[in-house]
Design an enzyme around this catalytic site. Structure first.
Site, PDB file in Angstrom:
ATOM      1  N   GLU A 462      10.534  -5.710 -33.272  1.00  0.00           N
ATOM      2  CA  GLU A 462      11.467  -5.639 -34.082  1.00  0.00           C
ATOM      3  C   GLU A 462      12.949  -5.583 -33.782  1.00  0.00           C
ATOM      4  O   GLU A 462      13.593  -4.642 -34.001  1.00  0.00           O
ATOM      5  CB  GLU A 462      11.006  -4.337 -35.204  1.00  0.00           C
ATOM      6  CG  GLU A 462       9.646  -4.507 -35.857  1.00  0.00           C
ATOM      7  CD  GLU A 462       9.518  -3.213 -36.505  1.00  0.00           C
ATOM      8  OE1 GLU A 462       9.125  -3.403 -37.783  1.00  0.00           O
ATOM      9  OE2 GLU A 462       9.756  -2.041 -36.209  1.00  0.00           O
ATOM     10  N   GLU A 538       0.412  -5.605 -35.841  1.00  0.00           N
ATOM     11  CA  GLU A 538       0.256  -4.498 -36.932  1.00  0.00           C
ATOM     12  C   GLU A 538      -0.175  -4.810 -37.984  1.00  0.00           C
ATOM     13  O   GLU A 538       0.111  -5.767 -38.560  1.00  0.00           O
ATOM     14  CB  GLU A 538       1.601  -3.795 -37.112  1.00  0.00           C
ATOM     15  CG  GLU A 538       2.191  -3.189 -35.886  1.00  0.00           C
ATOM     16  CD  GLU A 538       3.648  -2.631 -36.030  1.00  0.00           C
ATOM     17  OE1 GLU A 538       3.910  -2.170 -37.150  1.00  0.00           O
ATOM     18  OE2 GLU A 538       4.508  -2.472 -35.024  1.00  0.00           O
TER      19      GLU A 538
END
Length: 1024
Positions: A462, A538
């Site tokens: 991220e 994820e």
């Protein structure tokens, strides 16, 4: 070597921790873990090295609010107010400063590279002795495996160096600073540094020396690096172990390197060579390096299924054989490559059964010991995980050795996350931050590349997509072409990733976010020109009562070969232990330490609680990921193995046929299934059934012998099929007495023998029941359409920031929680053999009808009360959470017995792991103690429930505990719950799914929402 005056004032003036161009001063180059054995046999057997000395233990510690508050005198001697702390540890876990939990928002004002002047500072000191023999020859190093977030080091009052990147080692040469006998280390650790801007992971923000500290003595002429790789022919029958060794020190002609490969006590191959390599360019080759190749016939391949481990010993010696030092590492012969859109291990396509894992301990913070690491690995292996993503930083060095030996595929991830930046790639696209990012990626690769378990490198998490990512991707591919690189940032499919690795992409639903659309995983595969494998970095956000819809992902993974699995978020709840005024421990989350900003309970997304007790969702994951699949046709069971390399050699198939939980026939068959093979098992004819009920066939795969990761009797897979519902004729029972109806102005009262039922004519509810003179109800039986909201129902809503799209906010806005019953009808009729009560309620809020509930209660001469419920849902109200009944029973019985799905908690979209049987558990086990209280403990597919003197029959779902939905909804932490009087029973005809694709947007699939306008269910309530 950088030379800086020893003065603390000069160091503070430099402010190295606010300069992204300074990531270290005097730190040694990264390399695999060293032990500098002086005996090759000790290196081969990995015995403790006499040259490696732990400095873990009690250190002196003083905390200051800022580095400027540290007195100069501390460099020379301990301060009078010094405390003693254990290293490794986080100082917040010892009462200094506060841990901060935040997900995206930086815990400091965003002004990179600058950090607050109030910068908590921990000053550690240790006095230790060094033998004179270590000073006469060689080099003495100090190794810090992890310090958060930056630190300066002094030895005997002299400045040694500086390091940051809290998740990789910082190693310094202490030789020039040591003296024989007593020495003193002083380590000044800063909580915040410019590196903190690259460490914005979703985790607790803690500080200190939280990994091991050790001294290492190396000879003057030494092995400075070594790298092993395994190369194969086409059918993997022959391999070459390629070892590149680098030395440091005086390069003498007599120096030799010997690399030997061992399997247990057997030497498989060996080779010796002098230093000097092939010509690299017009200036020649590396004089201080050598590459050896060892041929290995029929190598035993490494995989997570069969983690065959060899041992490579690298010896530096003279031509006459005098050993100077030896280093060693475990070796696994395996090949990773991407071919035709598939990630292959040893030529076979992997299916990643993965989980994300933070390094977290409820008592010790981010300190990991071997026992906890092994516990986590055993949990993964026992629950059919084969892969782990080190989210979001390199882990403790021992972790990788354990993964090598137990067998787990590892995604090793660089300690880079800039989630709180706007835009997210603000730093990762800035060349001024390239040196810091480079250190974090290159040093990770140099430390961990010898581990066979590491099959994928990750550039971080991220952080958007910037030019720095592209540069580092190319560096890794140049230095280590043997592994793929993945990176999710910038859309999960940029030029900086070999694998499409989205997070929380859904199976069939597109999420067209601006600039970075998140396509459905099925669609992603079919995009024009896209030929990469897709592995979710994820998915399945396991926050609280979650993991609904998990089976849908696994159906897709098995259907589409290029959908090669993913990593569940995540393994362990990140709660921390606090103590109340009486010394009782309780589980804390964001905000409980006065930490701001904070993201509340969002730190608890685990498949297990922080103490590693499993959540019920873990069983669902285990079942969906199991390596054996089953198909039933008539009396034939076809067993398919999804193992790629392992022939079943420790499995028995146990089968049982049961009628309403009562076994009728059973047996066991040894499984003899080749990798990716099948075995057909024929069951015997079943006896003719004389009783009514549901007939189920259940199979379990049991391991009769213990393994490295499981005990004897471990169940690795299971499946269940409903064969039939036997409808044999039941003879009519003898006539019963007729119940008597008494009508008063306020109640209808029905009596039969020693039982009474009372219906209030003003409310229309069953207000009381008696058995003899004992009241059975503490509250009336009434409709229930709500649940104590799950984390998935709440989403990102907070008291100060409402998300109107969240389920709980929709329910609140529509008045579901505030709805009151308006009685439209309440009548009583005496039939030939029963009394019939009929009620109609309109559930309303602010004059608007949300639900109409029509119920009949038929009480017959046997004492049974048959309840029929018909519910109409207003077309303009949100889909309800449940359609059912609730009451507070007067009894508190010890155990609950039911015929239905169990034994663990299950919900309509998370029940594939549950089995139909007759279950019996303590009442306390019917409640799941989520740290943030919510709806919990449901059991679906129930045909019969027994509790105390009561029995309920039908086809329903129920939960039963000492806590009301209201209390669960109003309580912030589980330790604040109090057992209420009696027992709360919720019986649902229908219950909405729980979702779990993510926890911040509505994720319950349409098929598990209560979207119909009318619902009908019925049950029988009687006394045993």
């Amino acid at each position: 070597m950088t030379m800086i005056t020893d003065s603390l004032a000069v160091v503070l003036q430099r402010r190295d921790w606010e300069n992204p161009g300074v990531t270290q001063l005097n730190r040694l180059a990264a390399h695999p873990p060293f032990a500098s054995w002086r005996n090759s046999e000790e290196a081969r057997t990995n015995r403790p090295s006499q040259q490696l000395r732990s400095l873990n233990g009690e250190w002196q510690f003083v905390w200051f609010p800022a580095p400027e508050a540290v007195p100069e005198s501390w460099l020379e001697c301990d301060l009078p107010d010094a405390d003693t702390v254990v290293v490794p540890s986080n100082w917040q876990m010892h009462g200094y400063d506060a841990p901060i939990y935040t997900n995206v928002t930086y815990p400091i004002t965003v002004n990179p590279p600058f950090v607050p002047t109030e910068n908590p500072t921990g000053c550690y000191s240790l006095t230790f002795n060094v033998d004179e023999s270590w000073l006469q020859e060689g080099q003495t190093r100090i190794i810090f495996d992890g310090v958060n977030s930056a630190f300066h080091l002094w030895c005997n009052g002299r400045w040694v160096g500086y390091g940051q990147d809290s998740r990789l080692l910082s190693e310094f040469d202490l030789s020039a600073f040591l003296r024989a006998g007593e020495n003193r280390l002083a380590v000044m650790v800063l909580r915040w540094s410019d590196g903190s801007y690259l460490e914005d992971q979703d985790m607790w923000r803690m500080s200190g020396i939280f990994r091991d500290v050790s001294l290492l003595h190396k000879p003057t002429t030494q092995i400075s690096d070594f790298h092993v790789a395994t190369l194969f022919n086409d059918d993997f029958s022959r391999a070459v172990l390629e070892a590149e060794v680098q030395m440091y020190g005086e390069l003498r002609d007599e120096l030799r390197v010997t690399v030997s490969l061992w399997q247990g006590e057997t030497q498989v191959a060996s080779g010796t060579a002098p230093f000097g390599g092939e010509i690299i360019d017009e200036r020649g080759g590396y004089a201080d390096r050598v590459t050896l190749g060892l041929n290995v016939e029929n190598p035993k391949l490494w995989s997570a299924e069969i983690p065959n481990i060899y041992r490579a010993v690298v010896e530096l010696h003279t031509a006459d054989g005098t050993l100077i030092e030896a280093e060693a590492c475990d070796v696994g012969f395996r090949e990773v490559r991407i071919e035709n859109g598939l990630l292959l291990l040893n030529g076979k396509p992997l299916l990643i059964r993965g989980v994300n894992r933070h390094e977290h301990h409820p008592l010790h913070g981010q300190v990991m010991d071997e026992q906890t690491m092994v516990q986590d690995i055993l949990l993964m292996k026992q629950n059919n995980f084969n892969a782990v993503r080190c989210s979001h930083y390199p882990n403790h060095p021992l972790w990788y050795t354990l993964c090598d030996r137990y067998g787990l595929y590892v995604v090793d991830e660089a300690n880079i996350e800039t989630h709180g930046m706007v835009p997210m790639n603000r730093l990762t696209d800035d060349p001024r931050w390239l040196p810091a990012m480079s250190e974090r990626v290159t040093r990770m690769v140099q430390r961990d590349r010898n581990h066979p378990s590491v099959i994928i490198w990750s550039l971080g998490n991220e952080s958007g997509h910037g030019a720095n990512h592209d540069a580092l991707y190319r560096w890794i591919k140049s230095v280590d072409p043997s592994r793929p690189v993945q990176y999710e940032g910038g859309g999960a499919d940029t030029s900086a990733t070999d694998i499409i690795c989205p997070m929380y992409a859904r199976v069939d639903e597109d999420q067209p976010f601006p600039a970075v659309p998140k396509w459905s995983i099925k669609k992603w595969l079919s995009l024009p020109g896209e030929m990469r494998p897709l592995i979710l970095c994820e998915y399945a956000h396991a926050m609280g009562n979650s993991l609904g819809g998990f089976a849908k992902y696994w159906q897709a993974f098995r259907q589409y070969p290029r959908l090669q699995g993913g990593f569940v978020w995540d393994l362990v709840d990140q709660s921390l232990i606090k103590y109340d005024e009486n010394g009782n421990p309780w589980s804390a989350y964001g905000g409980d330490f006065g930490d701001t900003p904070n993201d509340r309970q969002f730190c608890m997304n685990g498949l297990v609680f922080a103490d590693r007790t499993p959540h019920p969702a873990l069983t669902e994951a285990k079942h969906q990921q199991q390596f054996f699949q089953f198909r039933l046709s008539g009396r034939t069971i076809e067993v398919t193995s999804e193992y790629l390399f392992r022939h079943s050699d420790n499995e028995l198939l146990h089968w049982t046929v049961a009628l309403d939980g009562k076994p009728l026939a059973s047996g066991e068959v040894p499984l003899d299934v080749a990798p990716q093979g099948k075995q057909v098992i024929e069951l015997p004819e079943l006896p003719r059934l004389e009783s009514t009920g549901q007939l189920w066939l259940t199979v379990h795969v049991v391991q009769p012998n213990a393994t490295a990761w499981s005990e004897a009797g471990h169940i690795s897979a299971w499946q269940q099929w409903r064969l039939a519902e036997n409808l044999s004729v039941t003879l009519p029972s003898a006539p019963h007495a007729i119940p008597q109806l008494t009508t008063s102005e306020t109640d209808f009262c029905i009596e039969l023998d020693n039982k009474r039922w009372q219906f209030n004519r003003q409310s229309g509810f069953l207000s009381q029941m008696w058995i003899g003179d004992k009241k059975q109800l503490l509250t009336p039986l009434r409709d229930q359409f709500t649940r104590a909201p799950l984390d998935n129902d709440i989403g990102v809503s907070e008291a100060t920031r409402i998300d109107p799209n969240a389920w709980v906010e929709r329910w609140k806005a529509a008045g579901h929680y505030q709805a009151e019953a308006a009685l439209l009808q309440c009548t009583a009729d005496t039939l030939a053999d029963a009394v019939l009560i009929t009620t109609v309620h309109a559930w309303q809020h602010q004059g608007k009808t949300l639900f109409i509930s029509r119920k009949t209660y038929r009480i017959d001469g046997s004492g049974q009360m048959a309840i029929t419920v018909d519910v109409e849902v207003a077309s303009d109200t949100p889909h309800p959470a449940r359609i059912g009944l609730t009451c507070q029973l007067a009894q508190v019985a010890e155990r609950v017995n039911w015929l239905g799905l169990g034994p663990q908690e299950n919900y309509p979209d998370r029940l594939t792991a549950a089995c139909f049987d007759r279950w019996d558990l303590p009442l306390s086990d019917m409640y799941t103690p989520y740290v943030f209280p919510s709806e919990n403990g449901l059991r679906c597919g129930t045909r019969e429930l027994n509790y105390g003197p009561h029995q309920w029959r039908g086809d329903f779902q129920f939960n039963i505990s000492r806590y009301s939905q209201q209390q669960l909804m109003e309580t912030s932490h589980r330790h604040l719950l109090h057992a209420e009087e009696g027992t709360w029973l919720n019986i649902d005809g229908f219950h909405m799914g729980i979702g779990g694709d993510d926890s911040w947007s509505p994720s319950v699939s349409a098929e598990f929402q209560l979207s119909a306008g009318r619902y009908h269910y019925q049950l029988v309530w009687c006394q045993k």
